[in-house]
Enzyme design. Structure first.
Site, PDB file in Angstrom:
ATOM      1  N   GLY A 176      -3.462  45.862  43.920  1.00  7.51           N
ATOM      2  CA  GLY A 176      -4.280  44.694  44.213  1.00  7.51           C
ATOM      3  C   GLY A 176      -3.999  44.211  45.621  1.00  7.51           C
ATOM      4  N   GLY A 234      -0.276  44.945  46.536  1.00 12.74           N
ATOM      5  CA  GLY A 234       0.003  46.369  46.612  1.00 12.74           C
ATOM      6  C   GLY A 234      -0.611  47.010  47.835  1.00 12.74           C
ATOM      7  N   ALA A 252      16.161  50.097  57.949  1.00 13.14           N
ATOM      8  CA  ALA A 252      16.575  50.668  56.668  1.00 13.14           C
ATOM      9  C   ALA A 252      17.528  51.846  56.837  1.00 13.14           C
ATOM     10  CB  ALA A 252      15.345  51.121  55.886  1.00 13.14           C
ATOM     11  N   ARG A 265      -5.561  50.706  38.071  1.00 10.90           N
ATOM     12  CA  ARG A 265      -6.570  50.897  37.022  1.00 10.90           C
ATOM     13  C   ARG A 265      -7.814  51.631  37.519  1.00 10.90           C
ATOM     14  NH1 ARG A 265      -6.874  44.915  34.479  1.00 10.90           N
ATOM     15  NH2 ARG A 265      -6.687  44.417  36.700  1.00 10.90           N
ATOM     16  N   ILE A 270       8.935  33.406  51.671  1.00 14.29           N
ATOM     17  CA  ILE A 270      10.146  32.628  51.937  1.00 14.29           C
ATOM     18  C   ILE A 270      11.348  33.370  51.349  1.00 14.29           C
ATOM     19  CG2 ILE A 270      11.319  30.425  51.606  1.00 14.29           C
ATOM     20  CD1 ILE A 270       8.588  29.147  51.125  1.00 14.29           C
ATOM     21  N   GLU A 303      -7.671  30.303  40.567  1.00 16.83           N
ATOM     22  CA  GLU A 303      -8.299  31.313  39.722  1.00 16.83           C
ATOM     23  C   GLU A 303      -9.469  30.703  38.943  1.00 16.83           C
ATOM     24  OE1 GLU A 303      -7.421  34.418  39.765  1.00 16.83           O
ATOM     25  OE2 GLU A 303      -5.542  34.253  40.882  1.00 16.83           O
ATOM     26  N   LYS A 323       9.037  30.457  38.214  1.00 18.40           N
ATOM     27  CA  LYS A 323       9.818  30.585  39.449  1.00 18.40           C
ATOM     28  C   LYS A 323      11.081  29.731  39.398  1.00 18.40           C
ATOM     29  CE  LYS A 323       5.511  31.444  41.932  1.00 18.40           C
ATOM     30  NZ  LYS A 323       4.473  30.853  42.806  1.00 18.40           N
ATOM     31  N   GLY A 383      -0.106  35.568  48.931  1.00 18.85           N
ATOM     32  CA  GLY A 383      -0.926  36.312  49.874  1.00 18.85           C
ATOM     33  C   GLY A 383      -0.365  37.683  50.148  1.00 18.85           C
TER      34      GLY A 383
END
Length: 430
Positions: A13, A16, A34, A46, A138, A192, A207, A304
């Site tokens: 989505g 991702g 890294a 999906r 954050i 939503e 959270k 976001g």
């Protein structure tokens, strides 16, 4: 060159797709930090035909996300499916059981199943990383688990849902009512189609459960949270809050004391001078208070593609470097067993808004109920007179126990002259 870290991503989505773009756009920078390249090699979603704005060429595609856990060429699994059950939970459990590190942005999964998942991760000696699960970009998790690791944390307070903060900000700045601003937020994509998860406080509670576990070194305990949303907040409440020197925010608050840990999410009146009162719009904030460091304030975008992908990538860099911290900051055997405190034991001040018939004796009846329940009145606001008609009356109290306030509220609501359920907002001096 050191072998690349092979990453599998389940869920393509907004976040991702943003993660794939970030890992490609900043590949050289990420590899340097890294110690080796971090490369997505397998994905699952999906709809294979959907255009996500990022190329999937050369990536192994799995219809079944759980199959990613069994891919021998995958070093670490990133779960961005969402939801506390179903394929998200099955994938994380399978990956951990297979001895593969997991990075997730799934706050609901961790809030409800974090204790069991942490036990599996510890038993298998692998990382379960979740910087993206709380407050988006954050670095709240790293701050609590690592940066403040030497501190005894007394309290963590957060604006943890951007949708609610946006709505409350618009109501304050534009003098509009909740339903009107919510409808606009839905059109703009900030809320939503079914906004209940956000506006009823559940998202923020997930959270907060995670932050409380980290802050106080205890197993995650979502069931202990008291949760209220913002549906009952009116433009009048926000206006009066400003006159009283406060702003209304939906806060998650976790505190520890001699009697145990209290965790709660609800609308609060906070002093307009406090840093968290000035966090507006879709922004999030986390405030931690430690015995050595004092107050630390973190603010930024809580959702976001970019901010959340940034947090996921930070976890991948840690895994690539071999940095591995216990899920809740300490090994399972070292976690605290301090009890959860019920909301009834909360002690604080309150704002009450009543709609009453304007007739003699009404205020005396209300203040008599407060007196009988040991609640001391600090101030009262009544604007104008309309004999025999409905008028709003606003009361603020001195600090008292929640149980006493609730008992008084039930009696006040039953008074004949009180025309609708009283509105209650807790006052937090922070």
């Amino acid at each position: 060159m050191t072998r690349p870290l092979s990453v599998a991503v389940a869920g393509l989505g907004t976040v991702g797709a943003g993660l794939l773009a970030l890992l490609r756009d900043n590949a050289a920078l990420i590899a340097a930090r890294a110690g080796r390249p971090v490369v997505v090699t397998a994905v699952s979603a999906r709809d294979r035909s959907r255009d996500r704005g990022v190329s999937l060429e050369g990536l192994r595609w799995y219809e079944d996300p759980v199959a990613l856990a069994a891919d021998p060429k995958v070093d670490v699994v990133v779960e961005l499916i969402g939801g506390s059950e179903g394929p998200a939970r099955a994938l994380v459990e399978a990956a951990l059981a297979a001895g593969k590190p997991v990075v997730t942005a799934n706050k609901a999964l961790l809030a409800l199943h974090g204790t069991a998942l942490a036990e599996t991760a510890e038993a298998r000696g692998v990382a379960l990383a979740y910087e993206a699960a709380v407050a988006g970009g954050i670095p709240a998790i790293k701050a609590l688990r690592e940066g403040l690791a030497a501190n005894r944390i007394r309290r963590v307070t957060g604006i943890l849902n951007g949708t609610c903060n946006y709505i409350l900000t618009c109501m304050r700045e534009q003098g509009r009512e909740f339903a009107d601003v919510l409808a606009e937020a839905q059109k703009l994509g900030y809320a939503e189609a079914d906004p209940s998860f956000d506006i009823d406080g559940v998202d923020a509670a997930h959270k907060l459960a995670i932050l409380a576990a980290l802050a106080f070194g205890r197993p995650v305990d979502f069931g202990a949270l008291h949760v209220e949303g913002i549906r009952g907040i009116t433009a009048l409440d926000i206006k009066l809050a400003g006159e009283l020197g406060y702003r209304i925010k939906l806060l998650g608050i976790a505190e520890t004391g001699e009697a145990g840990v209290a965790t709660r999410v609800h609308p609060c009146m906070v002093p307009a001078s406090h840093p968290i009162a000035r966090v507006d719009g879709v922004f999030n904030a986390v405030v931690a208070e430690g015995d050595a460091v004092g107050r630390v304030v973190l603010e930024g975008r809580g959702a976001g593609a970019g901010p959340t992908a940034s947090a996921v990538a930070a976890d991948l860099i840690d895994i690539a470097r071999g940095r591995h911290t216990p899920v809740w900051g300490a090994a399972g055997a070292a976690l605290s067993e301090s009890p959860a405190q019920p909301m009834e034991s909360h002690h604080g001040a309150y704002y009450l808004r009543l709609m009453v018939l304007d007739r003699p004796g009404v205020i005396a009846d209300v203040t008599g109920v407060l007196r009988d329940n040991g609640v001391s009145l600090e101030s009262m606001i009544q604007r104008g007179r309309a004999p025999g008609e409905a008028v709003p009356v606003v009361l603020t109290t001195h600090a008292c126990r929640e149980s006493a306030m609730r008992a008084a509220l039930a009696r006040i609501a039953a008074l004949e002259a009180v025309l609708e359920p009283p509105a209650l907002i807790r006052i937090e001096t922070l």
